[in-house]
Design a protein around this motif. Sequence first.
Motif, PDB file in Angstrom:
ATOM      1  N   LEU A  29      27.082  37.183  39.176  1.00  0.00           N
ATOM      2  CA  LEU A  29      27.828  36.395  38.138  1.00  0.00           C
ATOM      3  C   LEU A  29      27.171  35.161  37.828  1.00  0.00           C
ATOM      4  O   LEU A  29      27.168  34.868  36.493  1.00  0.00           O
ATOM      5  CB  LEU A  29      29.260  36.191  38.434  1.00  0.00           C
ATOM      6  CG  LEU A  29      30.273  37.293  38.550  1.00  0.00           C
ATOM      7  CD1 LEU A  29      31.562  37.237  39.299  1.00  0.00           C
ATOM      8  CD2 LEU A  29      30.698  37.815  37.131  1.00  0.00           C
ATOM      9  N   SER A  57      32.554  46.773  38.790  1.00  0.00           N
ATOM     10  CA  SER A  57      33.542  45.809  39.096  1.00  0.00           C
ATOM     11  C   SER A  57      34.905  46.199  38.157  1.00  0.00           C
ATOM     12  O   SER A  57      34.940  46.855  37.391  1.00  0.00           O
ATOM     13  CB  SER A  57      33.017  44.342  38.658  1.00  0.00           C
ATOM     14  OG  SER A  57      34.134  43.422  38.706  1.00  0.00           O
ATOM     15  N   ALA A  58      36.045  45.668  38.942  1.00  0.00           N
ATOM     16  CA  ALA A  58      37.308  45.470  38.142  1.00  0.00           C
ATOM     17  C   ALA A  58      37.217  44.646  36.941  1.00  0.00           C
ATOM     18  O   ALA A  58      38.165  45.022  36.094  1.00  0.00           O
ATOM     19  CB  ALA A  58      38.395  45.076  38.980  1.00  0.00           C
ATOM     20  N   TRP A  59      36.014  44.045  36.807  1.00  0.00           N
ATOM     21  CA  TRP A  59      36.064  43.161  35.662  1.00  0.00           C
ATOM     22  C   TRP A  59      35.109  43.658  34.640  1.00  0.00           C
ATOM     23  O   TRP A  59      34.802  42.898  33.636  1.00  0.00           O
ATOM     24  CB  TRP A  59      35.641  41.559  36.176  1.00  0.00           C
ATOM     25  CG  TRP A  59      36.676  40.927  37.161  1.00  0.00           C
ATOM     26  CD1 TRP A  59      37.829  41.303  37.323  1.00  0.00           C
ATOM     27  CD2 TRP A  59      36.446  39.832  37.981  1.00  0.00           C
ATOM     28  NE1 TRP A  59      38.767  40.562  37.986  1.00  0.00           N
ATOM     29  CE2 TRP A  59      37.480  39.711  38.636  1.00  0.00           C
ATOM     30  CE3 TRP A  59      35.219  38.993  38.190  1.00  0.00           C
ATOM     31  CZ2 TRP A  59      37.476  38.476  39.629  1.00  0.00           C
ATOM     32  CZ3 TRP A  59      35.348  38.160  38.818  1.00  0.00           C
ATOM     33  CH2 TRP A  59      36.740  37.595  39.594  1.00  0.00           C
ATOM     34  N   GLY A  60      34.592  44.805  34.898  1.00  0.00           N
ATOM     35  CA  GLY A  60      33.503  45.456  34.118  1.00  0.00           C
ATOM     36  C   GLY A  60      32.244  45.815  34.839  1.00  0.00           C
ATOM     37  O   GLY A  60      32.428  45.768  36.153  1.00  0.00           O
ATOM     38  N   CYS A 145      35.367  44.071  48.022  1.00  0.00           N
ATOM     39  CA  CYS A 145      34.200  44.491  47.607  1.00  0.00           C
ATOM     40  C   CYS A 145      33.417  44.953  48.728  1.00  0.00           C
ATOM     41  O   CYS A 145      33.593  44.700  49.731  1.00  0.00           O
ATOM     42  CB  CYS A 145      33.222  43.325  46.675  1.00  0.00           C
ATOM     43  SG  CYS A 145      32.858  41.995  47.642  1.00  0.00           S
ATOM     44  N   HIS A 155      33.361  46.424  43.235  1.00  0.00           N
ATOM     45  CA  HIS A 155      34.369  45.451  43.449  1.00  0.00           C
ATOM     46  C   HIS A 155      35.704  46.062  42.819  1.00  0.00           C
ATOM     47  O   HIS A 155      35.645  46.560  41.610  1.00  0.00           O
ATOM     48  CB  HIS A 155      34.065  44.166  42.682  1.00  0.00           C
ATOM     49  CG  HIS A 155      35.265  43.503  42.348  1.00  0.00           C
ATOM     50  ND1 HIS A 155      35.583  43.098  41.143  1.00  0.00           N
ATOM     51  CD2 HIS A 155      35.941  42.807  42.973  1.00  0.00           C
ATOM     52  CE1 HIS A 155      36.381  42.102  41.032  1.00  0.00           C
ATOM     53  NE2 HIS A 155      36.911  42.065  42.315  1.00  0.00           N
ATOM     54  N   GLY A 159      39.000  38.341  43.706  1.00  0.00           N
ATOM     55  CA  GLY A 159      37.836  37.884  43.424  1.00  0.00           C
ATOM     56  C   GLY A 159      38.097  36.186  43.266  1.00  0.00           C
ATOM     57  O   GLY A 159      37.001  35.565  43.183  1.00  0.00           O
ATOM     58  N   ASN A 160      39.462  35.615  43.424  1.00  0.00           N
ATOM     59  CA  ASN A 160      39.663  34.404  43.217  1.00  0.00           C
ATOM     60  C   ASN A 160      39.018  33.503  44.480  1.00  0.00           C
ATOM     61  O   ASN A 160      38.710  34.154  45.622  1.00  0.00           O
ATOM     62  CB  ASN A 160      40.907  34.038  43.032  1.00  0.00           C
ATOM     63  CG  ASN A 160      41.855  34.533  44.400  1.00  0.00           C
ATOM     64  OD1 ASN A 160      41.704  35.781  44.848  1.00  0.00           O
ATOM     65  ND2 ASN A 160      42.541  33.583  45.231  1.00  0.00           N
ATOM     66  N   LYS A 185      35.214  33.164  34.172  1.00  0.00           N
ATOM     67  CA  LYS A 185      36.182  33.867  34.351  1.00  0.00           C
ATOM     68  C   LYS A 185      36.559  34.172  36.000  1.00  0.00           C
ATOM     69  O   LYS A 185      37.133  35.460  36.529  1.00  0.00           O
ATOM     70  CB  LYS A 185      36.214  35.304  33.703  1.00  0.00           C
ATOM     71  CG  LYS A 185      35.977  34.977  32.150  1.00  0.00           C
ATOM     72  CD  LYS A 185      36.772  34.037  31.615  1.00  0.00           C
ATOM     73  CE  LYS A 185      36.914  33.812  30.132  1.00  0.00           C
ATOM     74  NZ  LYS A 185      37.605  32.967  29.549  1.00  0.00           N
ATOM     75  N   ILE A 186      36.091  33.577  36.922  1.00  0.00           N
ATOM     76  CA  ILE A 186      36.261  33.764  38.131  1.00  0.00           C
ATOM     77  C   ILE A 186      37.398  32.657  38.505  1.00  0.00           C
ATOM     78  O   ILE A 186      37.345  31.393  38.574  1.00  0.00           O
ATOM     79  CB  ILE A 186      35.213  33.103  39.177  1.00  0.00           C
ATOM     80  CG1 ILE A 186      34.114  34.290  38.886  1.00  0.00           C
ATOM     81  CG2 ILE A 186      35.403  33.375  40.614  1.00  0.00           C
ATOM     82  CD1 ILE A 186      32.715  33.696  39.528  1.00  0.00           C
TER      83      ILE A 186
END
Length: 324
Positions: A29, A57-60, A145, A155, A159-160, A185-186
Motif C-alpha cells: 500500500l 484484497s477486500a479493498w480491491g 490476510c 486479504h 486492516g485497521n 484509506k487504512i
Amino acid sequence: MKIETVDDLRKLRYGIIGAGALGGFYGSLLCKNGYRTAFLMRSTAKDVKEHGLKINSAWGKWEVHPEVFDSPQDMGVCDILIVGLKTISNVSLKEIFKHTVGPQTIVITLQNGFGNEEYIESMLPDNSATPGISRVIGGCSFICCWRENSTVINHTAGGNIEFAELDGVERPRIKAICQMLNDMKIPCAIKSSPADVRWHKLVWNIPFSGLGLVAKADTAAVLNSPELRATARRIMAEIQMIAKQDGIDITDKFCEWQFERTESMGHYKSSMQIDYECKREAEVEAILGEPVRRARKLGVAVPLMEMIYGAAKLLNCLNIQDAK
C-alpha cells in the motif's frame, strides 16, 4: 528528522522488515501510494524481484514492484522501518538494525503479543539523534490476510491499525503517520499506550489463536461450537481482568464485538494455527506465554489462559521436534 506533516513523510524511505503477509500487505500500500519502500525478504526475494507482488484484497486488487533485498547490508539505512517479522525471529533484529537503522530512524512494530517494543529498543544501535525520545512506536494490525504463494497475498477482512508512543505522548510524528495511513484509506487510531493497543488485540488473539492451535479449530468452528464459543468468552473475561489490573479498561461490548466481526471471516485460520499445521514454530510465547507471565506478576488468576498456554507450548515443542 522533522516529521510534522504527511508532506514530510513523503520525502522518506521506508523499509519493511518481515515482508510476509502482513508486512507485504502494508508495504504494498505504501508502494501503491507513491512512497519509496524497500522490502527485506529471504526465500521469496527472487520471485518478487522478477514478478512483483500481487494483492487480492477486500479493498480491491493491485500489483507493485518494490525495491527488494535479501540482505540488510544491501538494503541499507531507512528513515522508517516497519517490523512485521514473526516474534520467533526477533533474535535476527540486532544484526538487521546494524545495517538499516541510522541516527534518526524510527522503528514501528506491528508484531503480535507483548514485549516487542522493549525488545526492539534494546536491539537498536546506540546512535540516536534524539536522546530521551524513544525511536520505537508500538502498533497492532487487526487484519485477516495470508500468503497464497511467494508473490500473492490475500486479504479478506480488517486492516485497521492502532499506534501508541511508548511514553503515551501524541507527538507530531505519530499524528502525521496516522494521517498518512488514513489518507491511504487504512483506518488508523492513536491510543494511550502500547499496553492499551496490545491488550485489546489479545482479546481476539488469545482465544481464537490459542483454541485454533489446541483444538485445531478455525474461527467458524469456534463460533459454531457452544462449548468453544463459551470458552473463548471466558478467556476474554480473564484478559479483561489482567488489563484492568494493568490500568486498561476493556468493555464487555468490545468483547462481544469480537464475535460479531469474526462471523464475517468465515473459515479463517490464525497465523499461529497455520504455522502449526505447516510444521513451523508458532508464536506461542509472545501471544500466550507473555500475557500469562504478566498476569502472574500482577497477581491475577487466569486458569483458562494457563491451560491454553501449557497445552500450546507442549504441542509447539512436539511439532518442532517432528519437523526435524
